[in-house]
Scaffold this motif. Structure first.
Motif, mmCIF file in Angstrom:
data_model
loop_
_atom_site.group_PDB
_atom_site.id
_atom_site.type_symbol
_atom_site.label_atom_id
_atom_site.label_comp_id
_atom_site.label_asym_id
_atom_site.label_seq_id
_atom_site.Cartn_x
_atom_site.Cartn_y
_atom_site.Cartn_z
ATOM 1 N N TYR A 1 0.806 -1.222 0.000
ATOM 2 C CA TYR A 1 0.000 0.000 0.000
ATOM 3 C C TYR A 1 0.839 1.273 0.000
ATOM 4 O O TYR A 1 0.301 2.381 -0.061
ATOM 5 C CB TYR A 1 -0.920 0.030 1.222
ATOM 6 C CG TYR A 1 -2.014 -1.013 1.219
ATOM 7 C CD1 TYR A 1 -2.477 -1.585 0.036
ATOM 8 C CD2 TYR A 1 -2.603 -1.421 2.411
ATOM 9 C CE1 TYR A 1 -3.484 -2.535 0.039
ATOM 10 C CE2 TYR A 1 -3.624 -2.368 2.417
ATOM 11 C CZ TYR A 1 -4.057 -2.927 1.231
ATOM 12 O OH TYR A 1 -5.059 -3.855 1.237
ATOM 13 N N ALA A 2 2.166 1.138 0.095
ATOM 14 C CA ALA A 2 3.038 2.322 0.172
ATOM 15 C C ALA A 2 2.800 3.296 -0.979
ATOM 16 O O ALA A 2 2.739 4.517 -0.745
ATOM 17 C CB ALA A 2 4.505 1.896 0.248
ATOM 18 N N PRO A 3 2.619 2.831 -2.228
ATOM 19 C CA PRO A 3 2.356 3.789 -3.311
ATOM 20 C C PRO A 3 1.056 4.573 -3.100
ATOM 21 O O PRO A 3 0.982 5.757 -3.453
ATOM 22 C CB PRO A 3 2.261 2.904 -4.566
ATOM 23 C CG PRO A 3 3.005 1.661 -4.229
ATOM 24 C CD PRO A 3 2.783 1.457 -2.756
ATOM 25 N N VAL A 4 0.051 3.942 -2.503
ATOM 26 C CA VAL A 4 -1.222 4.622 -2.240
ATOM 27 C C VAL A 4 -1.014 5.680 -1.164
ATOM 28 O O VAL A 4 -1.472 6.826 -1.295
ATOM 29 C CB VAL A 4 -2.307 3.616 -1.792
ATOM 30 C CG1 VAL A 4 -3.651 4.320 -1.619
ATOM 31 C CG2 VAL A 4 -2.421 2.468 -2.782
ATOM 32 N N PHE A 5 -0.315 5.291 -0.092
ATOM 33 C CA PHE A 5 -0.048 6.251 0.984
ATOM 34 C C PHE A 5 0.734 7.451 0.455
ATOM 35 O O PHE A 5 0.413 8.603 0.769
ATOM 36 C CB PHE A 5 0.731 5.581 2.124
ATOM 37 C CG PHE A 5 -0.080 4.610 2.932
ATOM 38 C CD1 PHE A 5 -1.311 4.963 3.463
ATOM 39 C CD2 PHE A 5 0.389 3.336 3.193
ATOM 40 C CE1 PHE A 5 -2.058 4.075 4.225
ATOM 41 C CE2 PHE A 5 -0.335 2.437 3.953
ATOM 42 C CZ PHE A 5 -1.566 2.808 4.466
ATOM 43 N N ARG A 6 1.745 7.186 -0.363
ATOM 44 C CA ARG A 6 2.560 8.277 -0.906
ATOM 45 C C ARG A 6 1.733 9.185 -1.826
ATOM 46 O O ARG A 6 1.871 10.406 -1.803
ATOM 47 C CB ARG A 6 3.768 7.721 -1.658
ATOM 48 C CG ARG A 6 4.816 7.112 -0.756
ATOM 49 C CD ARG A 6 6.023 6.628 -1.567
ATOM 50 N NE ARG A 6 6.968 5.952 -0.726
ATOM 51 C CZ ARG A 6 7.843 6.562 0.076
ATOM 52 N NH1 ARG A 6 7.886 7.877 0.117
ATOM 53 N NH2 ARG A 6 8.675 5.863 0.817
ATOM 54 N N ALA A 7 0.869 8.566 -2.629
ATOM 55 C CA ALA A 7 0.019 9.361 -3.534
ATOM 56 C C ALA A 7 -0.923 10.258 -2.734
ATOM 57 O O ALA A 7 -1.174 11.412 -3.102
ATOM 58 C CB ALA A 7 -0.778 8.444 -4.457
ATOM 59 N N LEU A 8 -1.434 9.754 -1.617
ATOM 60 C CA LEU A 8 -2.317 10.568 -0.780
ATOM 61 C C LEU A 8 -1.558 11.715 -0.115
ATOM 62 O O LEU A 8 -2.060 12.836 -0.037
ATOM 63 C CB LEU A 8 -2.983 9.702 0.296
ATOM 64 C CG LEU A 8 -4.242 8.966 -0.129
ATOM 65 C CD1 LEU A 8 -4.715 8.028 0.967
ATOM 66 C CD2 LEU A 8 -5.339 9.954 -0.491
ATOM 67 N N ILE A 9 -0.363 11.422 0.381
ATOM 68 C CA ILE A 9 0.445 12.483 0.991
ATOM 69 C C ILE A 9 0.748 13.564 -0.045
ATOM 70 O O ILE A 9 0.658 14.765 0.238
ATOM 71 C CB ILE A 9 1.749 11.919 1.601
ATOM 72 C CG1 ILE A 9 1.444 10.983 2.777
ATOM 73 C CG2 ILE A 9 2.657 13.052 2.065
ATOM 74 C CD1 ILE A 9 2.638 10.174 3.262
ATOM 75 N N ALA A 10 1.082 13.143 -1.251
ATOM 76 C CA ALA A 10 1.360 14.103 -2.324
ATOM 77 C C ALA A 10 0.126 14.943 -2.632
ATOM 78 O O ALA A 10 0.216 16.173 -2.817
ATOM 79 C CB ALA A 10 1.829 13.371 -3.579
ATOM 80 N N CYS A 11 -1.034 14.310 -2.650
ATOM 81 C CA CYS A 11 -2.290 15.027 -2.890
ATOM 82 C C CYS A 11 -2.516 16.094 -1.814
ATOM 83 O O CYS A 11 -2.915 17.219 -2.107
ATOM 84 C CB CYS A 11 -3.448 14.016 -2.902
ATOM 85 S SG CYS A 11 -5.092 14.739 -3.078
ATOM 86 N N CYS A 12 -2.214 15.728 -0.568
ATOM 87 C CA CYS A 12 -2.412 16.656 0.559
ATOM 88 C C CYS A 12 -1.317 17.712 0.655
ATOM 89 O O CYS A 12 -1.401 18.619 1.482
ATOM 90 C CB CYS A 12 -2.488 15.868 1.871
ATOM 91 S SG CYS A 12 -3.925 14.800 1.982
ATOM 92 N N SER A 13 -0.290 17.574 -0.173
ATOM 93 C CA SER A 13 0.811 18.551 -0.175
ATOM 94 C C SER A 13 0.532 19.748 -1.073
ATOM 95 O O SER A 13 1.342 20.671 -1.140
ATOM 96 C CB SER A 13 2.113 17.870 -0.630
ATOM 97 O OG SER A 13 2.500 16.890 0.305
ATOM 98 N N ALA A 14 -0.602 19.734 -1.776
ATOM 99 C CA ALA A 14 -0.967 20.880 -2.613
ATOM 100 C C ALA A 14 -1.085 22.128 -1.739
ATOM 101 O O ALA A 14 -1.429 22.022 -0.552
ATOM 102 C CB ALA A 14 -2.298 20.603 -3.320
ATOM 103 N N PRO A 15 -0.808 23.307 -2.289
ATOM 104 C CA PRO A 15 -0.844 24.539 -1.482
ATOM 105 C C PRO A 15 -2.153 24.732 -0.705
ATOM 106 O O PRO A 15 -2.126 25.219 0.420
ATOM 107 C CB PRO A 15 -0.648 25.650 -2.514
ATOM 108 C CG PRO A 15 0.073 24.990 -3.643
ATOM 109 C CD PRO A 15 -0.404 23.568 -3.676
ATOM 110 N N ASP A 16 -3.273 24.334 -1.296
ATOM 111 C CA ASP A 16 -4.559 24.484 -0.617
ATOM 112 C C ASP A 16 -5.011 23.212 0.073
ATOM 113 O O ASP A 16 -6.170 23.101 0.486
ATOM 114 C CB ASP A 16 -5.643 24.937 -1.606
ATOM 115 C CG ASP A 16 -5.364 26.331 -2.138
ATOM 116 O OD1 ASP A 16 -4.768 27.145 -1.387
ATOM 117 O OD2 ASP A 16 -5.714 26.613 -3.301
ATOM 118 N N GLY A 17 -4.129 22.230 0.199
ATOM 119 C CA GLY A 17 -4.510 20.964 0.800
ATOM 120 C C GLY A 17 -5.365 20.154 -0.147
ATOM 121 O O GLY A 17 -5.327 20.352 -1.365
ATOM 122 N N ALA A 18 -6.139 19.214 0.401
ATOM 123 C CA ALA A 18 -6.964 18.338 -0.424
ATOM 124 C C ALA A 18 -8.339 18.172 0.197
ATOM 125 O O ALA A 18 -8.489 18.207 1.412
ATOM 126 C CB ALA A 18 -6.292 16.978 -0.576
#
Length: 198
Positions: free
Chosen positions: A124-141
């Motif tokens: 599941y590591a790729p899923v977790f990383r993709a979610l963290i990246a999504c939440c790293s957007a300037p306005d969050g997710a």
């Protein structure tokens, strides 16, 4: 391993960890309470003073009253009735983190928990990383954006037993580890950013 103090009162986790971190650099109780108040989140259920008292009772912090620079075995209330204490004495209430407190801080450190989460669930590591990246957007997710990220990951489709894994599982796991947090939107924490950079 989950510490009994936080296991029985999960709402104490964030204020306790903040207080333990602050107490490593601020030894005087009044100054510690003031530093905590400046960083205290509105949704914390305990006040800084109450959190210190809870941590002292749990053995995570220790308090020492000093009178004229010398340790005093007793409380401020005891001093009022102690005739041996001069009227013009100076008082200082010092707080120190114990080894128990440091163990709690290490056990709940978001860096460790996030790294452990990804290492313990490599599929599941790729899923977790993709979610963290999504939440790293300037306005969050937003939640729908995070759900879309999970649905787009083939690793998230089913678990080892062949059952569907829902987006909330991944979101909850990352929030519990301290990799993401809700703050008007879902946002990656410092621990989350560090995992993306690793």
């Amino acid at each position: 391993m989950e510490h009994e103090l936080i296991k029985h009162n999960p709402l104490l986790k964030k204020p306790a960890l903040l207080m333990l971190a602050l107490a490593e650099t601020t030894a005087e109780r009044t100054a510690l309470e003031e530093a905590a108040a400046a960083a205290w989140a509105p949704n914390f259920s305990q006040s800084p003073a109450a959190t210190i008292d809870i941590l002292v009772r749990a053995g995570a912090l220790e308090e020492q009253l000093l009178i004229n620079g010398e340790p005093y075995e007793g409380t401020l209330e005891d001093v009022q009735f102690d005739e041996a204490v001069p009227d013009d004495a100076s008082f200082e209430n010092r707080v120190a983190v114990t080894e128990t407190g440091r163990a709690i801080a290490r056990a709940y450190d978001p860096e460790n928990l996030t790294a452990d989460l990804l290492a313990s669930r490599p599929a599941y590591a790729p899923v977790f990383r993709a979610l963290i990246a999504c939440c790293s957007a300037p306005d969050g997710a937003t939640l729908p954006a995070m759900e879309a990220v999970v649905e787009a990951q083939p690793e998230a489709a089913v678990n080892a037993e062949g059952k569907k894994v829902y987006p909330q599982y991944f979101i909850d796991a990352l929030e519990t580890a301290g990799a993401i947090e809700w703050n008007g939107a879902w946002r990656a924490t410092e621990a989350g950013h560090d995992q993306l950079a690793a």
